[in-house]
Design an enzyme around this catalytic site. Structure first.
Site, PDB file in Angstrom:
ATOM      1  N   GLY A  93      -9.717  16.589 -34.267  1.00  0.00           N
ATOM      2  CA  GLY A  93      -9.147  15.294 -33.917  1.00  0.00           C
ATOM      3  C   GLY A  93      -7.852  15.124 -34.677  1.00  0.00           C
ATOM      4  N   ALA A 126      -8.994  19.941 -37.021  1.00  0.00           N
ATOM      5  CA  ALA A 126      -8.744  19.084 -38.186  1.00  0.00           C
ATOM      6  C   ALA A 126      -9.698  19.401 -39.324  1.00  0.00           C
ATOM      7  CB  ALA A 126      -8.860  17.610 -37.792  1.00  0.00           C
ATOM      8  N   HIS A 162      -4.877  26.251 -33.698  1.00  0.00           N
ATOM      9  CA  HIS A 162      -4.256  26.225 -32.369  1.00  0.00           C
ATOM     10  C   HIS A 162      -2.885  26.909 -32.391  1.00  0.00           C
ATOM     11  CE1 HIS A 162      -7.253  23.085 -31.430  1.00  0.00           C
ATOM     12  NE2 HIS A 162      -6.813  22.431 -32.487  1.00  0.00           N
ATOM     13  N   GLU A 197      -6.344  30.151 -30.824  1.00  0.00           N
ATOM     14  CA  GLU A 197      -7.574  29.589 -30.266  1.00  0.00           C
ATOM     15  C   GLU A 197      -8.535  30.700 -29.851  1.00  0.00           C
ATOM     16  OE1 GLU A 197      -6.496  26.846 -27.210  1.00  0.00           O
ATOM     17  OE2 GLU A 197      -6.026  25.279 -28.674  1.00  0.00           O
TER      18      GLU A 197
END
Length: 240
Positions: A93, A126, A162, A197
């Protein structure tokens, strides 16, 4: 130096193309925690999702591998819950919101203590940023302001989840991820590990192992970045 008691699963993302939420990584999570119970920390709130809904998503994903999930927000004594947890999972998040909330609730030291005493820690996005030295290489917008950018500091380097490579066919002329990390290194010295990813770090007994099908990109201040294939990440690569 990494505390030999720390057991970490530092995951770039919870969802990859072609798979549902946590589907590609849930067997690794099950094998890693060696338990049937996780306390989930939902404070990063991706897209503003509620704590209950976020926790339910994790429950639905992990019930197929026999893991029960309890949201940290449901405990009256959150500090005690962390210290007594069988395993801790901090979801993705907004990293700024996540860290601000943990500082406000006074949970940063409890998390460090629990992990240093051997409690397995799982982070995605996160939650993975928090394992590093600071959150200075997050991709998130600073929608709130935590009292410090200091993260949990289980790892002596920063994470960039990411991580994206430049698209040679794109007409976009803005900054690449590599450019932004180079800007970070104008003012900060710690190594940055760009996790693509579908890749993750597994940390046990002071050893960092890159897992998944993709390489990671390692950035050191004033040096050319290097590609690191799956395997053991030697200390000389990330220690300054």
């Amino acid at each position: 130096m990494i505390n030999p008691n720390d057991r970490l699963l530092v995951i770039s993302t919870s969802t990859i193309h072609g798979f549902s939420f946590l589907e590609y990584i849930k067997d690794e999570i099950k094998e890693f925690i060696q338990s049937d119970e996780i306390i989930f920390v939902p404070y990063a709130r991706p897209s503003g999702i509620s704590y209950d809904d976020y926790t339910q998503n994790v429950k639905d994903a992990l019930q197929t591998v026999g893991i029960s999930v309890k949201g940290l927000h449901t405990f009256e004594n959150k500090k005690e819950a962390i210290l007594q947890a069988k395993a801790i999972f901090i979801g993705g998040g907004n990293t700024f919101l996540l860290l601000k909330t943990l500082y406000e609730l006074g949970l940063v030291e409890e998390l460090r203590s629990a992990v240093h005493n051997g409690t397995p820690y799982i982070g995605t996005s996160a939650g993975s940023n928090l394992t590093g030295f600071t959150i200075g290489t997050t991709n998130d917008m600073p929608i709130v302001y935590p009292p410090s950018f200091d993260a949990l500091q289980f790892l002596p380097f920063n994470i960039n989840p990411h991580y994206l490579d430049p698209d040679p066919n794109s007409t976009h002329k803005g900054e690449t991820r590599e450019t932004r990390i180079n800007e970070f290194h104008k003012f900060n010295h710690q190594v940055v590990v760009g996790l693509r990813e579908g890749s993750w770090l597994r940390v046990e007994n002071g050893v960092v192992e890159l897992k998944g099908k993709l390489s990671a990109r390692i950035f050191r201040q004033n040096e050319q970045p290097i590609e690191f294939e799956s395997g053991i990440l030697e200390e000389k690569v990330y220690n300054i």
